[in-house]
Scaffold this motif. Structure first.
Motif, PDB file in Angstrom:
ATOM      1  N   CYS A  64       0.859  -1.194   0.000  1.00 49.49           N
ATOM      2  CA  CYS A  64       0.000   0.000   0.000  1.00 49.49           C
ATOM      3  C   CYS A  64       0.888   1.234   0.000  1.00 49.49           C
ATOM      4  O   CYS A  64       2.117   1.132   0.047  1.00 49.49           O
ATOM      5  CB  CYS A  64      -0.936   0.000   1.209  1.00 49.49           C
ATOM      6  N   ASP A  65       0.282   2.385  -0.035  1.00 53.20           N
ATOM      7  CA  ASP A  65       0.993   3.650   0.043  1.00 53.20           C
ATOM      8  C   ASP A  65       1.816   3.675   1.329  1.00 53.20           C
ATOM      9  O   ASP A  65       1.353   3.296   2.396  1.00 53.20           O
ATOM     10  CB  ASP A  65      -0.042   4.786   0.044  1.00 53.20           C
ATOM     11  N   GLY A  66       3.070   4.127   1.242  1.00 50.55           N
ATOM     12  CA  GLY A  66       3.948   4.166   2.401  1.00 50.55           C
ATOM     13  C   GLY A  66       3.410   4.975   3.560  1.00 50.55           C
ATOM     14  O   GLY A  66       3.678   4.674   4.722  1.00 50.55           O
ATOM     15  N   LEU A  67       2.633   6.005   3.250  1.00 52.38           N
ATOM     16  CA  LEU A  67       2.036   6.833   4.301  1.00 52.38           C
ATOM     17  C   LEU A  67       1.036   6.030   5.129  1.00 52.38           C
ATOM     18  O   LEU A  67       0.918   6.225   6.333  1.00 52.38           O
ATOM     19  CB  LEU A  67       1.346   8.048   3.663  1.00 52.38           C
ATOM     20  N   ALA A  68       0.336   5.102   4.491  1.00 53.57           N
ATOM     21  CA  ALA A  68      -0.685   4.308   5.177  1.00 53.57           C
ATOM     22  C   ALA A  68      -0.130   3.041   5.825  1.00 53.57           C
ATOM     23  O   ALA A  68      -0.782   2.445   6.678  1.00 53.57           O
ATOM     24  CB  ALA A  68      -1.788   3.931   4.186  1.00 53.57           C
ATOM     25  N   ALA A  69       1.065   2.615   5.430  1.00 53.25           N
ATOM     26  CA  ALA A  69       1.601   1.317   5.856  1.00 53.25           C
ATOM     27  C   ALA A  69       1.653   1.109   7.370  1.00 53.25           C
ATOM     28  O   ALA A  69       1.293   0.031   7.849  1.00 53.25           O
ATOM     29  CB  ALA A  69       2.983   1.093   5.245  1.00 53.25           C
ATOM     30  N   PRO A  70       2.046   2.100   8.200  1.00 57.80           N
ATOM     31  CA  PRO A  70       2.136   1.834   9.639  1.00 57.80           C
ATOM     32  C   PRO A  70       0.792   1.513  10.312  1.00 57.80           C
ATOM     33  O   PRO A  70       0.763   0.838  11.338  1.00 57.80           O
ATOM     34  CB  PRO A  70       2.714   3.126  10.214  1.00 57.80           C
ATOM     35  N   MET A  71      -0.312   1.956   9.723  1.00 56.12           N
ATOM     36  CA  MET A  71      -1.631   1.665  10.296  1.00 56.12           C
ATOM     37  C   MET A  71      -2.357   0.568   9.516  1.00 56.12           C
ATOM     38  O   MET A  71      -3.503   0.235   9.825  1.00 56.12           O
ATOM     39  CB  MET A  71      -2.490   2.938  10.328  1.00 56.12           C
ATOM     40  N   HIS A  72      -1.697  -0.008   8.521  1.00 53.41           N
ATOM     41  CA  HIS A  72      -2.314  -1.046   7.699  1.00 53.41           C
ATOM     42  C   HIS A  72      -2.425  -2.341   8.506  1.00 53.41           C
ATOM     43  O   HIS A  72      -1.503  -2.708   9.248  1.00 53.41           O
ATOM     44  CB  HIS A  72      -1.467  -1.281   6.443  1.00 53.41           C
ATOM     45  N   PRO A  73      -3.541  -3.062   8.378  1.00 51.29           N
ATOM     46  CA  PRO A  73      -3.712  -4.310   9.132  1.00 51.29           C
ATOM     47  C   PRO A  73      -2.586  -5.321   8.931  1.00 51.29           C
ATOM     48  O   PRO A  73      -2.224  -6.037   9.861  1.00 51.29           O
ATOM     49  CB  PRO A  73      -5.045  -4.859   8.617  1.00 51.29           C
ATOM     50  N   ARG A  74      -2.000  -5.373   7.727  1.00 47.70           N
ATOM     51  CA  ARG A  74      -0.903  -6.334   7.506  1.00 47.70           C
ATOM     52  C   ARG A  74       0.324  -5.996   8.351  1.00 47.70           C
ATOM     53  O   ARG A  74       0.965  -6.882   8.917  1.00 47.70           O
ATOM     54  CB  ARG A  74      -0.531  -6.388   6.022  1.00 47.70           C
ATOM     55  N   PHE A  75       0.667  -4.720   8.418  1.00 47.89           N
ATOM     56  CA  PHE A  75       1.810  -4.344   9.253  1.00 47.89           C
ATOM     57  C   PHE A  75       1.489  -4.565  10.724  1.00 47.89           C
ATOM     58  O   PHE A  75       2.308  -5.117  11.474  1.00 47.89           O
ATOM     59  CB  PHE A  75       2.237  -2.888   9.037  1.00 47.89           C
ATOM     60  N   LEU A  76       0.312  -4.142  11.152  1.00 49.45           N
ATOM     61  CA  LEU A  76      -0.048  -4.300  12.561  1.00 49.45           C
ATOM     62  C   LEU A  76      -0.080  -5.777  12.953  1.00 49.45           C
ATOM     63  O   LEU A  76       0.379  -6.148  14.037  1.00 49.45           O
ATOM     64  CB  LEU A  76      -1.393  -3.624  12.838  1.00 49.45           C
ATOM     65  N   ALA A  77      -0.569  -6.636  12.067  1.00 45.28           N
ATOM     66  CA  ALA A  77      -0.585  -8.085  12.347  1.00 45.28           C
ATOM     67  C   ALA A  77       0.839  -8.621  12.445  1.00 45.28           C
ATOM     68  O   ALA A  77       1.141  -9.433  13.335  1.00 45.28           O
ATOM     69  CB  ALA A  77      -1.372  -8.827  11.272  1.00 45.28           C
ATOM     70  N   ALA A  78       1.721  -8.179  11.555  1.00 46.12           N
ATOM     71  CA  ALA A  78       3.117  -8.627  11.603  1.00 46.12           C
ATOM     72  C   ALA A  78       3.781  -8.159  12.899  1.00 46.12           C
ATOM     73  O   ALA A  78       4.522  -8.921  13.543  1.00 46.12           O
ATOM     74  CB  ALA A  78       3.883  -8.106  10.387  1.00 46.12           C
ATOM     75  N   LEU A  79       3.510  -6.926  13.315  1.00 43.11           N
ATOM     76  CA  LEU A  79       4.074  -6.393  14.550  1.00 43.11           C
ATOM     77  C   LEU A  79       3.557  -7.171  15.763  1.00 43.11           C
ATOM     78  O   LEU A  79       4.324  -7.524  16.656  1.00 43.11           O
ATOM     79  CB  LEU A  79       3.754  -4.904  14.681  1.00 43.11           C
ATOM     80  N   MET A  80       2.257  -7.477  15.764  1.00 46.70           N
ATOM     81  CA  MET A  80       1.692  -8.250  16.872  1.00 46.70           C
ATOM     82  C   MET A  80       2.283  -9.654  16.925  1.00 46.70           C
ATOM     83  O   MET A  80       2.617 -10.153  18.000  1.00 46.70           O
ATOM     84  CB  MET A  80       0.162  -8.317  16.758  1.00 46.70           C
TER      85      MET A  80
END
Length: 147
Positions: A64-80
């Motif tokens: 997705c757009d880099g601006l949206a990536a930190p709040m994107h469900p895929r990133f948040l799931a990977a972080l969790m």
């Protein structure tokens, strides 16, 4: 850019925000219970004790757009998954200095430590206090970075 999450939040309380440059800043988490993502206008802050190189790589992996990536469900799931944490909801963090004087509504402090809202808040915050107000309950405590 400030070096700690506390610095970033203290600056925001003074009206000084991270630059709206579309970037993401990674800082250490301020305590074992505080880890996550804060989204400012066109700038995000990830606070975690994970390797910043892993964070930036995981952000690039989100399609997705880099601006949206930190709040994107895929990133948040990977972080969790990486941190063994769970998520509840997106929430607002408000910072500011106390106002002078007394509140404009009547508050009665709740001493019942078993009140469900107090029990819930104590799992996530420090220095929790609660008051009954006309038509509701006000629960306050120190949250992210001791704010």
């Amino acid at each position: 850019m400030a070096e700690t999450l506390r610095d970033i939040l203290d600056a925001a309380a003074r009206g000084v925000f991270p630059p709206a440059d579309g970037r993401t800043t990674v800082v250490p988490q301020p305590s074992h219970q505080d880890s996550g993502v804060l989204a400012f206008t066109a700038h995000s802050v990830v606070f975690t004790d994970e390797d910043p190189a892993w964070v930036y790589a995981a952000l690039r992996d989100v399609d997705c757009d880099g601006l949206a990536a930190p709040m994107h469900p895929r990133f948040l799931a990977a972080l969790m998954e990486r941190t063994g944490r769970t998520a509840e909801t997106i929430d607002a963090v408000l910072v500011g200095s106390p106002l002078p004087g007394e509140p404009s509504l009547a508050l009665t402090e709740i001493e019942d430590a078993d009140h469900p809202r107090i029990v819930y808040a104590r799992r996530r915050r420090d220095d929790v206090r609660a008051w009954a107000a006309d038509g509701g309950v006000l629960v306050m405590g120190r949250g992210v970075a001791g704010r």
